[in-house]
Design an enzyme around this catalytic site. Structure first.
Site, PDB file in Angstrom:
ATOM      1  N   ASP A 271       0.523  -0.927  -0.004  1.00 19.45           N
ATOM      2  CA  ASP A 271      -0.311   0.228  -0.195  1.00 19.45           C
ATOM      3  C   ASP A 271       1.648   1.253   0.432  1.00 19.45           C
ATOM      4  OD1 ASP A 271      -2.573   1.652   0.034  1.00 19.45           O
ATOM      5  OD2 ASP A 271      -3.217   0.239   0.909  1.00 19.45           O
ATOM      6  N   HIS A 314     -12.635  -1.554  -8.022  1.00 20.16           N
ATOM      7  CA  HIS A 314     -13.955  -1.233  -7.895  1.00 20.16           C
ATOM      8  C   HIS A 314     -14.169   0.398  -7.319  1.00 20.16           C
ATOM      9  CE1 HIS A 314     -14.037  -1.531  -3.082  1.00 20.16           C
ATOM     10  NE2 HIS A 314     -14.696  -0.294  -3.063  1.00 20.16           N
TER      11      HIS A 314
END
Length: 414
Positions: A271, A314
């Site tokens: 990340d 998404h």
């Protein structure tokens, strides 16, 4: 011939009887909103299916009995939850016993009349708190959980600090912007920013930490979104001792669950640097390591067997998803797989009502926050093919009761 409402009532009765029998046979507590009531029912997978069937029938029966006009009325008002979250009211109510509205108003710096109606609304609509005698407030099971669980508090705070006002500006964003960029959203208008939601959060560390915790709340709050369905729904054991790169893996909670259940896996959590640095690594092992990585740049972990994207794509419009996929290509070897864990856009009536509503809610939330969306299987195939023709066919793996599909795509290039 029985009417539809008779059929639904019979479905509810049969399935609630199955739940009651299971709870009694296993000496488990029955559902209750009392302060000492169970937060989860701990049902078996078979009885969990009965619970889901009962809920779906209840939703449809409620809609039918209310009628079409009542179903149109937006009767959900989030003001009560927003005030409860902002003023941390749950922590100011004693764990045992009760406190008067007057004392609680003093502790929260709210007018007693405002506090009383806010909490009574929460009692009616959200089953938060109780009024054991007129003028006094005590905990329900939900409000006690809110007072004691930082993940639940973060989930509620996220809903109102970031999303609540954004919903009200989405129609304005659709009228104002026509380019589908992730910084031209209801979220951007509500927060008076020209940044994407994620760039905005990175400039607000406390909000970013809340967002990370809230993702865990959403996973745990609805059984169909639990990471356990990914842990159990994909054939990890057959892979042996392989490396799995958890791209956009936040603090690594999914990697920890995978590593615990499948000890042969070697996990890499990727990340952004600030997220990796702040990651809560409790429960990590020597088989989990962390790597700072922006997934729009070239993937630094070359030759891994699985690149996992859970609840990542998404958040991004199509052209950004293609960029992310292309950034992985230099690291892939023949047989490497991209595994995507996401909700699918599905045709009406192809899923139970409650699950369809969850999916439609997420789809509209993505429009509000990121100008992104959920996708059909055909659209997923189109995205992978557009990213690189050497990606194979998108294969769907769906675990029973899962709200998130598992998609697998093999790299067929050299």
């Amino acid at each position: 011939m029985a009417s539809r409402i008779d059929h639904l009532a019979a479905t509810i009765s049969a399935n609630t009887n199955a739940i009651t029998t299971y709870l009694d046979q296993n000496n488990l507590p029955h559902p209750s909103f009392d302060a000492d009531g169970p937060i989860t029912l701990n049902l078996s997978s078979q009885v969990e299916r009965a619970r889901s069937a009962a809920i779906n029938a209840l939703q449809e029966l409620l809609d039918l009995l209310q009628g079409p006009i009542a179903c149109m009325i937006p009767n959900y008002n989030g003001t009560s939850l927003q005030v409860i979250s902002r003023h941390d009211i749950a922590s100011k109510v004693p764990m045992e016993g009760a406190i008067s509205f007057a004392e609680l108003a003093q502790a929260t710096d709210l007018h007693v009349n405002d506090l009383r109606r806010i909490l009574r609304y929460a009692m009616c609509y959200h089953r938060l708190f109780k009024e054991p005698e007129e003028g006094f407030v005590a905990h329900s099971a939900g409000s006690k959980k809110l007072a004691t669980d930082k993940i639940v508090r973060a989930g509620l705070g996220q809903s109102f600090d970031e999303f609540y006002g954004s919903f009200a500006r989405t129609a304005d964003a659709l009228d104002t912007f026509k380019d589908g960029e992730p910084n031209h959203t209801g979220f951007a208008l509500a927060h008076n920013t020209d940044k994407t939601m994620f760039d905005y959060l990175r400039t607000h560390p406390l909000k970013a930490d809340q967002f990370s915790k809230a993702m865990r709340f959403y996973s745990a709050g609805v059984p169909g979104y639990s990471e356990s369905l990914l842990v159990e729904g994909y054939d990890w054991e057959s892979l042996g001792a392989v490396t799995v790169v958890d791209v956009g893996g936040a603090d690594g909670y999914v990697s920890r669950a995978l590593s615990k259940a499948h000890p042969k896996l070697n996990m890499v959590v990727e990340d952004l640097p600030d997220i990796v640095d702040a990651a809560d690594r409790v429960g990590s092992t020597d088989r989990i390591r962390y790597q700072a990585y922006d997934f729009f740049s070239t993937q630094p972990i070359a030759g891994a067997d699985i690149y996992l994207f859970r609840w990542v794509f998404h958040d991004w419009p199509d052209h950004y998803v293609i960029q992310i996929l292309r950034a992985q290509v230099p690291a892939l070897h023949q047989g490497s797989r991209i595994v995507v864990n996401e909700s699918l856009s599905v045709p009406p009536r192809s899923l139970p009502l409650t699950l369809r509503r969850d999916i439609c809610f997420i789809d509209l939330l993505m429009l509000t926050t990121n100008n992104s969306r959920l996708r059909t299987m055909a659209e997923w195939q189109d995205l992978f093919t557009a990213a690189d023709s050497r990606f194979g066919t998108v294969r769907r793996i769906s675990g029973e009761g899962a709200a998130l599909a598992i998609l697998e795509v093999a790299w067929e290039g050299e």
